[in-house]
Enzyme design. Structure first.
Site, mmCIF file in Angstrom:
data_model
loop_
_atom_site.group_PDB
_atom_site.id
_atom_site.type_symbol
_atom_site.label_atom_id
_atom_site.label_comp_id
_atom_site.label_asym_id
_atom_site.label_seq_id
_atom_site.Cartn_x
_atom_site.Cartn_y
_atom_site.Cartn_z
ATOM 1 N N LYS A 26 -6.903 20.106 13.867
ATOM 2 C CA LYS A 26 -6.396 20.593 15.157
ATOM 3 C C LYS A 26 -4.972 21.211 14.914
ATOM 4 O O LYS A 26 -4.287 20.579 14.185
ATOM 5 C CB LYS A 26 -6.334 19.516 16.354
ATOM 6 C CG LYS A 26 -7.748 19.029 16.796
ATOM 7 C CD LYS A 26 -7.731 17.937 17.881
ATOM 8 C CE LYS A 26 -9.038 17.654 18.360
ATOM 9 N NZ LYS A 26 -9.816 18.255 19.200
ATOM 10 N N GLU A 36 -10.709 10.878 27.415
ATOM 11 C CA GLU A 36 -11.748 12.066 27.535
ATOM 12 C C GLU A 36 -12.352 11.804 28.882
ATOM 13 O O GLU A 36 -12.407 10.600 29.417
ATOM 14 C CB GLU A 36 -12.806 11.823 26.504
ATOM 15 C CG GLU A 36 -12.326 11.860 24.865
ATOM 16 C CD GLU A 36 -13.705 11.823 24.158
ATOM 17 O OE1 GLU A 36 -14.223 12.859 23.964
ATOM 18 O OE2 GLU A 36 -14.076 10.644 23.764
ATOM 19 N N HIS A 57 -9.883 8.856 13.823
ATOM 20 C CA HIS A 57 -8.903 10.105 14.715
ATOM 21 C C HIS A 57 -7.422 9.409 14.757
ATOM 22 O O HIS A 57 -6.597 9.913 14.428
ATOM 23 C CB HIS A 57 -9.604 10.505 15.771
ATOM 24 C CG HIS A 57 -10.888 11.155 15.647
ATOM 25 N ND1 HIS A 57 -11.339 11.881 14.371
ATOM 26 C CD2 HIS A 57 -11.913 11.178 16.661
ATOM 27 C CE1 HIS A 57 -12.649 12.323 14.824
ATOM 28 N NE2 HIS A 57 -13.094 11.976 16.032
#
Ligand code: BG6
Length: 487
Positions: free
Chosen positions: A179, A213, A237
């Site tokens: 990212k 999320e 992550h």
């Protein structure tokens, strides 16, 4: 800059990851002329499909997952002409001679074998690649997470793959590292002297990392229910984010220089003693609720099995690093599904001065915070106290010194997979995890998982659309702190 011409073999080519992420990422790189037209995308899966049918599936995937404005018929046709389909049983015998024949046509081409399959097949596919003599010096293998579900299984997978490929040819993907905003952490920390000097326990009170999320398990219940939030998000992550945030400066951007420093952070994770686990970790599971005004079902219903599950869809915990730079600084991590908004951010909160010249009634005292917004509305904000304009005297208010990446750069953010897939072709492993990193992360996570298993308790329920169980709020408030709310 175009990469070398390559043969990209994707195992698991009919699966969700290929359709949702890999094909769209390759499409964009082709569209932007980074992938030479002499490259091939060799889609491999067990089922039999005529090539035209697979190309039809690939096109449908692009139409579903790439915004219409970025699609045009000629580019799609050009891209699909690179795609070949071959039916291969990764774990068995069938189809390997077809694959060998195809690859044999271009023996010197860079080859990437992307294993977008269940990790239980990684070892078998690698063994087959070796048996069929398909590994050249120009070959690399790409492993998707999860690499195992604990340290022992991760080691077994790493051993199996390592018997066939040297470590330098193994690319373990953690897509968070691809990212843009995550890579920007390196720039923020090591290209700006002002922050680096403040980056330590003398100045920083604590750090929060939130990965929220709104989605539920989305048809992936079979996998997710054996995994849970700690294994699915935190072990990989979130610990990778922690590494980039907390590591010492690497000597260069070389893959091993960066990974050596990340490894030190993972090894410095302080084990949470079993008796502190109930106070320092929170497991939650969403029940029915509403997100953005829309009613959504609970986890049990999303699973569709009717059985009661003990898997956590939310985890919050407090950890510490045994590093001089971070002595005594708590790191609060939380992640969950079906939270009120999709949002990943890192908050670095600075210590407050014990003394103030401003009378208490003149302001709502807020500490300085550096808020690094990873997604969406990517940017960096420094929260500071400012005088409210007006003749009413010295009234202070928190405001933000704000850089929005969207406004500053005004260009499309490539998906993480675009960058990472091209790095594989280039042979650049800086943004991939080395074996020892994965295993160090598991070694720490295993301690938490083991403590949970020793005292099994059902996860605490939270209604979908809330910030997790109230115990997660208590976890941080017990220390006299609160989760960051955006101003
Ligand atoms: C994946 C997890 O690795 O990351 C998923 O398996 C999760 O459960 C996803 O939804 C989140 O990725 P992103 O890029 O949408 O933040």
């Amino acid at each position: 800059i175009p990469v070398a011409s390559f043969d990209g073999v994707v195992f698991g080519a009919t699966g969700d990851l290929t359709m949702r992420k890999l094909l769209p990422a390759l499409y964009y790189r082709f569209r932007d002329r980074q992938i030479p037209e002499t490259s091939r995308i060799i889609a491999a899966a067990r089922s039999h499909h005529p090539e035209a049918e697979y190309r039809g599936m690939a096109e449908a995937a692009l139409r579903r997952h790439v915004p219409e404005a970025d699609l045009d018929a000629d580019t799609i046709a050009g891209f699909l002409s690179l795609v070949t389909y071959v039916a291969v049983d990764g774990a068995g015998e069938e189809g390997w001679s077809d694959l060998s024949r195809l690859l044999g046509e271009r023996p010197d081409q860079v080859r990437s074998y992307y294993l977008a399959t269940s990790p239980s097949l990684y070892g078998k596919i690698c063994r087959n690649l070796a048996t069929h003599d398909l590994i050249t010096p120009q070959s690399r293998v790409v492993l998707e997470k999860p690499i195992g579900h604990d340290l022992t299984s991760a080691r077994a997978i790493n051993d199996q793959v390592g018997r066939v490929f040297p470590e330098s040819q193994i690319f373990r993907i953690d897509h968070y590292l691809g990212k843009e905003t995550v890579q920007n952490l390196l720039a923020l920390r090591f290209a700006n002297t002002i922050f680096e000097r403040l980056w330590n326990a003398d100045v920083i009170d604590h750090v929060q990392i939130t990965v929220a999320e709104t989605v539920g398990v989305e048809g992936r219940g079979g996998y997710y229910d054996t995994s849970g939030a700690l294994r699915d998000m935190l072990q990989n992550h979130m610990l990778q984010l922690l590494c980039l945030l907390a590591m010492e400066s690497p000597l260069s951007l070389d893959a091993d220089a960066v990974r050596d420093e990340k490894l030190k952070v993972l090894r410095a994770l302080k084990p949470i003693p079993a008796h502190e686990i109930p106070a320092r970790t929170v497991r939650g599971q969403y029940g029915p609720g509403a997100i953005g005004g829309q009613a959504v079902p609970g986890y049990a219903e999303d699973l569709g099995t009717g059985a009661r599950s003990l898997t956590e869809t939310f985890v919050a915990l407090r950890l510490e690093l045994m590093m001089p730079r971070w002595a005594g600084v708590p790191f609060y991590l939380r992640t969950g599904k079906r939270l009120p908004q999709k949002m990943s951010e890192i908050v670095v909160q600075f210590r407050s001065s014990p003394f103030s010249i401003f009378p208490p009634e003149s302001f709502a005292r807020e500490p300085n915070r550096l808020v690094i917004r990873l997604q969406p509305q990517e940017g960096i904000k420094l929260e500071m106290m400012t005088k409210e304009p007006g003749p009413g005297g010295m009234r202070l208010r928190p405001t933000g010194l704000d850089i929005s990446f969207e406004e500053t750069f005004n260009q499309r953010y490539p998906d993480a997979y675009e960058r990472l897939l091209m790095d594989v072709v280039r042979g650049n492993a800086t943004l991939f995890m080395r074996r020892d990193e994965v295993e160090a992360a598991w070694a720490w996570a295993d301690g938490v998982l083991q403590a949970w298993a020793d005292r099994p308790e059902p996860p605490r329920p939270y209604p979908a659309g809330t910030w997790g169980p109230t115990a997660a709020i208590a976890l941080i408030e017990r220390d006299g702190r609160t989760w960051h709310e955006n101003l």
